[in-house]
Design a protein around this motif. Sequence first.
Motif, PDB file in Angstrom:
ATOM      1  N   GLY A 151     -12.533 -30.678 -27.294  1.00  0.00           N
ATOM      2  CA  GLY A 151     -13.929 -30.711 -26.716  1.00  0.00           C
ATOM      3  C   GLY A 151     -14.430 -29.380 -26.455  1.00  0.00           C
ATOM      4  O   GLY A 151     -15.325 -29.139 -25.593  1.00  0.00           O
ATOM      5  N   ASN A 152     -13.908 -28.495 -27.320  1.00  0.00           N
ATOM      6  CA  ASN A 152     -14.262 -27.160 -27.087  1.00  0.00           C
ATOM      7  C   ASN A 152     -15.390 -26.677 -28.020  1.00  0.00           C
ATOM      8  O   ASN A 152     -15.234 -26.830 -29.140  1.00  0.00           O
ATOM      9  CB  ASN A 152     -13.041 -26.190 -26.958  1.00  0.00           C
ATOM     10  N   ARG A 153     -16.870 -26.225 -27.590  1.00  0.00           N
ATOM     11  CA  ARG A 153     -17.825 -25.794 -28.286  1.00  0.00           C
ATOM     12  C   ARG A 153     -17.688 -24.393 -28.622  1.00  0.00           C
ATOM     13  O   ARG A 153     -18.787 -24.016 -29.269  1.00  0.00           O
ATOM     14  CB  ARG A 153     -19.111 -26.502 -27.838  1.00  0.00           C
ATOM     15  N   GLY A 154     -16.842 -23.588 -28.187  1.00  0.00           N
ATOM     16  CA  GLY A 154     -17.019 -22.225 -28.789  1.00  0.00           C
ATOM     17  C   GLY A 154     -16.949 -21.348 -27.503  1.00  0.00           C
ATOM     18  O   GLY A 154     -16.531 -21.530 -26.711  1.00  0.00           O
ATOM     19  N   GLY A 155     -17.333 -19.757 -27.740  1.00  0.00           N
ATOM     20  CA  GLY A 155     -17.304 -19.164 -26.800  1.00  0.00           C
ATOM     21  C   GLY A 155     -17.069 -17.566 -27.132  1.00  0.00           C
ATOM     22  O   GLY A 155     -17.772 -17.153 -28.107  1.00  0.00           O
ATOM     23  N   ASP A 156     -16.356 -16.916 -26.313  1.00  0.00           N
ATOM     24  CA  ASP A 156     -15.997 -15.438 -26.532  1.00  0.00           C
ATOM     25  C   ASP A 156     -14.660 -14.988 -27.414  1.00  0.00           C
ATOM     26  O   ASP A 156     -13.728 -15.558 -26.965  1.00  0.00           O
ATOM     27  CB  ASP A 156     -15.967 -14.937 -25.178  1.00  0.00           C
ATOM     28  N   PRO A 157     -15.266 -14.620 -28.394  1.00  0.00           N
ATOM     29  CA  PRO A 157     -13.807 -13.706 -29.267  1.00  0.00           C
ATOM     30  C   PRO A 157     -13.110 -13.228 -28.450  1.00  0.00           C
ATOM     31  O   PRO A 157     -11.832 -13.054 -28.979  1.00  0.00           O
ATOM     32  CB  PRO A 157     -14.713 -13.172 -30.178  1.00  0.00           C
ATOM     33  N   ASP A 158     -13.357 -12.405 -27.488  1.00  0.00           N
ATOM     34  CA  ASP A 158     -12.269 -11.667 -26.599  1.00  0.00           C
ATOM     35  C   ASP A 158     -11.515 -12.700 -25.776  1.00  0.00           C
ATOM     36  O   ASP A 158     -10.216 -12.260 -25.761  1.00  0.00           O
ATOM     37  CB  ASP A 158     -13.048 -10.878 -25.764  1.00  0.00           C
ATOM     38  N   THR A 159     -12.169 -13.838 -25.513  1.00  0.00           N
ATOM     39  CA  THR A 159     -11.283 -14.733 -24.797  1.00  0.00           C
ATOM     40  C   THR A 159     -10.150 -15.250 -25.619  1.00  0.00           C
ATOM     41  O   THR A 159      -9.055 -15.562 -25.435  1.00  0.00           O
ATOM     42  CB  THR A 159     -12.235 -15.590 -24.436  1.00  0.00           C
ATOM     43  N   VAL A 160     -10.468 -15.698 -27.012  1.00  0.00           N
ATOM     44  CA  VAL A 160      -9.558 -15.693 -28.272  1.00  0.00           C
ATOM     45  C   VAL A 160      -8.433 -15.013 -28.105  1.00  0.00           C
ATOM     46  O   VAL A 160      -7.327 -15.212 -28.017  1.00  0.00           O
ATOM     47  CB  VAL A 160     -10.145 -15.937 -29.568  1.00  0.00           C
ATOM     48  N   ALA A 161      -8.823 -13.636 -28.306  1.00  0.00           N
ATOM     49  CA  ALA A 161      -7.672 -12.691 -28.170  1.00  0.00           C
ATOM     50  C   ALA A 161      -6.717 -12.805 -26.992  1.00  0.00           C
ATOM     51  O   ALA A 161      -5.526 -12.397 -27.008  1.00  0.00           O
ATOM     52  CB  ALA A 161      -8.076 -11.351 -28.394  1.00  0.00           C
ATOM     53  N   PHE A 162      -7.286 -12.954 -25.842  1.00  0.00           N
ATOM     54  CA  PHE A 162      -6.467 -13.010 -24.563  1.00  0.00           C
ATOM     55  C   PHE A 162      -5.646 -14.104 -24.668  1.00  0.00           C
ATOM     56  O   PHE A 162      -4.337 -14.084 -24.402  1.00  0.00           O
ATOM     57  CB  PHE A 162      -7.554 -13.051 -23.430  1.00  0.00           C
ATOM     58  N   ILE A 163      -5.998 -15.281 -24.980  1.00  0.00           N
ATOM     59  CA  ILE A 163      -5.198 -16.183 -25.346  1.00  0.00           C
ATOM     60  C   ILE A 163      -4.017 -16.192 -25.903  1.00  0.00           C
ATOM     61  O   ILE A 163      -3.065 -16.475 -25.658  1.00  0.00           O
ATOM     62  CB  ILE A 163      -6.067 -17.769 -25.366  1.00  0.00           C
ATOM     63  N   CYS A 164      -4.310 -15.780 -26.990  1.00  0.00           N
ATOM     64  CA  CYS A 164      -3.287 -15.430 -28.306  1.00  0.00           C
ATOM     65  C   CYS A 164      -2.319 -14.529 -27.552  1.00  0.00           C
ATOM     66  O   CYS A 164      -1.009 -14.720 -28.082  1.00  0.00           O
ATOM     67  CB  CYS A 164      -3.950 -14.914 -29.590  1.00  0.00           C
ATOM     68  N   GLY A 165      -2.529 -13.795 -26.878  1.00  0.00           N
ATOM     69  CA  GLY A 165      -1.655 -12.750 -25.980  1.00  0.00           C
ATOM     70  C   GLY A 165      -0.506 -13.525 -25.540  1.00  0.00           C
ATOM     71  O   GLY A 165       0.614 -13.139 -25.470  1.00  0.00           O
ATOM     72  N   SER A 185     -17.008  -2.801 -39.271  1.00  0.00           N
ATOM     73  CA  SER A 185     -16.122  -4.055 -39.151  1.00  0.00           C
ATOM     74  C   SER A 185     -15.393  -3.546 -37.781  1.00  0.00           C
ATOM     75  O   SER A 185     -15.073  -2.413 -37.374  1.00  0.00           O
ATOM     76  CB  SER A 185     -15.170  -4.056 -40.241  1.00  0.00           C
ATOM     77  N   GLU A 186     -14.886  -4.576 -37.180  1.00  0.00           N
ATOM     78  CA  GLU A 186     -14.439  -4.417 -35.809  1.00  0.00           C
ATOM     79  C   GLU A 186     -13.045  -5.426 -35.659  1.00  0.00           C
ATOM     80  O   GLU A 186     -13.348  -6.578 -35.708  1.00  0.00           O
ATOM     81  CB  GLU A 186     -15.242  -4.664 -34.687  1.00  0.00           C
ATOM     82  N   GLN A 187     -11.948  -4.894 -35.557  1.00  0.00           N
ATOM     83  CA  GLN A 187     -10.691  -5.805 -35.653  1.00  0.00           C
ATOM     84  C   GLN A 187     -10.460  -6.227 -34.331  1.00  0.00           C
ATOM     85  O   GLN A 187     -10.706  -5.740 -33.300  1.00  0.00           O
ATOM     86  CB  GLN A 187      -9.536  -4.991 -36.017  1.00  0.00           C
ATOM     87  N   SER A 188      -9.918  -7.454 -34.088  1.00  0.00           N
ATOM     88  CA  SER A 188      -9.582  -8.239 -32.930  1.00  0.00           C
ATOM     89  C   SER A 188      -8.017  -8.240 -32.951  1.00  0.00           C
ATOM     90  O   SER A 188      -7.473  -8.910 -34.075  1.00  0.00           O
ATOM     91  CB  SER A 188     -10.265  -9.684 -32.730  1.00  0.00           C
ATOM     92  N   TRP A 189      -7.454  -7.911 -31.981  1.00  0.00           N
ATOM     93  CA  TRP A 189      -5.965  -7.917 -31.696  1.00  0.00           C
ATOM     94  C   TRP A 189      -5.531  -8.638 -30.558  1.00  0.00           C
ATOM     95  O   TRP A 189      -6.274  -8.683 -29.581  1.00  0.00           O
ATOM     96  CB  TRP A 189      -5.464  -6.454 -31.733  1.00  0.00           C
ATOM     97  N   SER A 190      -4.516  -9.292 -30.395  1.00  0.00           N
ATOM     98  CA  SER A 190      -3.728  -9.982 -29.204  1.00  0.00           C
ATOM     99  C   SER A 190      -3.346  -8.808 -28.394  1.00  0.00           C
ATOM    100  O   SER A 190      -3.150  -7.753 -28.638  1.00  0.00           O
ATOM    101  CB  SER A 190      -2.749 -10.805 -29.656  1.00  0.00           C
ATOM    102  N   LEU A 191      -3.400  -9.070 -27.053  1.00  0.00           N
ATOM    103  CA  LEU A 191      -3.196  -8.037 -26.054  1.00  0.00           C
ATOM    104  C   LEU A 191      -1.566  -7.692 -25.971  1.00  0.00           C
ATOM    105  O   LEU A 191      -0.840  -8.610 -26.084  1.00  0.00           O
ATOM    106  CB  LEU A 191      -3.446  -8.422 -24.845  1.00  0.00           C
TER     107      LEU A 191
END
Length: 301
Positions: A151-165, A185-191
């Motif tokens: 039921g999730n319609r999206g949101g913040d890519p920074d929150t994706v990285a936070f959860i993956c941490g 280009s901007e890379q996204s990494w887990s914490l």
Amino acid sequence: MTTLTKVQPAPVIDEVARLLTEHYVFPEIAEQLGGVLRRRLGEGAYDVDGAEELARLVTVDLQSVNDDKHLRLKHHADPVPPGQMEATLASIRRDFDTSLGGASRVELLDGGVAVVELAPMLFPLEWAAEPLSAALTLVSRAQALIVDLRGNRGGDPDTVAFICGYLLDRRTHLNTMYWRDGERSEQSWSLPHVPGARFGGSKPLYVLTSDSTFSAAEELAYDLQQLGRAVVVGEPTRGGAHPCKGWTVHPHLEATVPTGRAVNPVSGTNWEGTGVRPDVPCAAAESLDQAHALALARLAG
């Protein structure tokens, strides 16, 4: 309530066309779409009574060239503030306050399998870090974990990285965003460190999806799938991989325009148009039971 105030379409269309030209991540398509909007305006297609109907018609035309589901003219029943992204933030703040900050369900199933439901969206990290940390720390001791994004319609890519941490053992490259502005280009990494305890990168992990799962929620499922960290169970997702910004173009209308596109470091592409394809396809309504059974079988083995 529905807005019935007569709206003059020409100023709205002019502003939407300008935003496309200046910001859309695909400049060539922006030019095509500007032509479509102006032609339709000249034909009288947008001579309608209310802002809600205008939003519907313009959205259909905006998505007519490349079916970009992030490209929309959104109607807001209540008047919205004029600043960039203000309309979206005002809307989602109400959802945040009524959904436990987006961690709407935490449950322990039989066999030491935990479920954390993230809905209705992945809220901005400055809002969501505390409730998400609490929920993910709580399930960190489970033997297996199911993350429910149906039921999730999206949101913040920074929150994706936070959860993956919380779901990986070490800092990991998750995604790269290409932005039209500056052609950068901007890379996204887990914490490398997270508040609370990690579930970690070795215990069984399942992600539930539906045909409503969208945008940043798709990124979360896709990143974990491409890393080989999670088994995706359920239905193909909606297929929106272009992060967008919103501009108020009328007191009740907001234009959302994608300003970037995702490039996964493993696949070299993204889920735009195709959606995230589940590893274990099944009806969304059956996916929790299916994932639970898979987790129990793996733990028993």
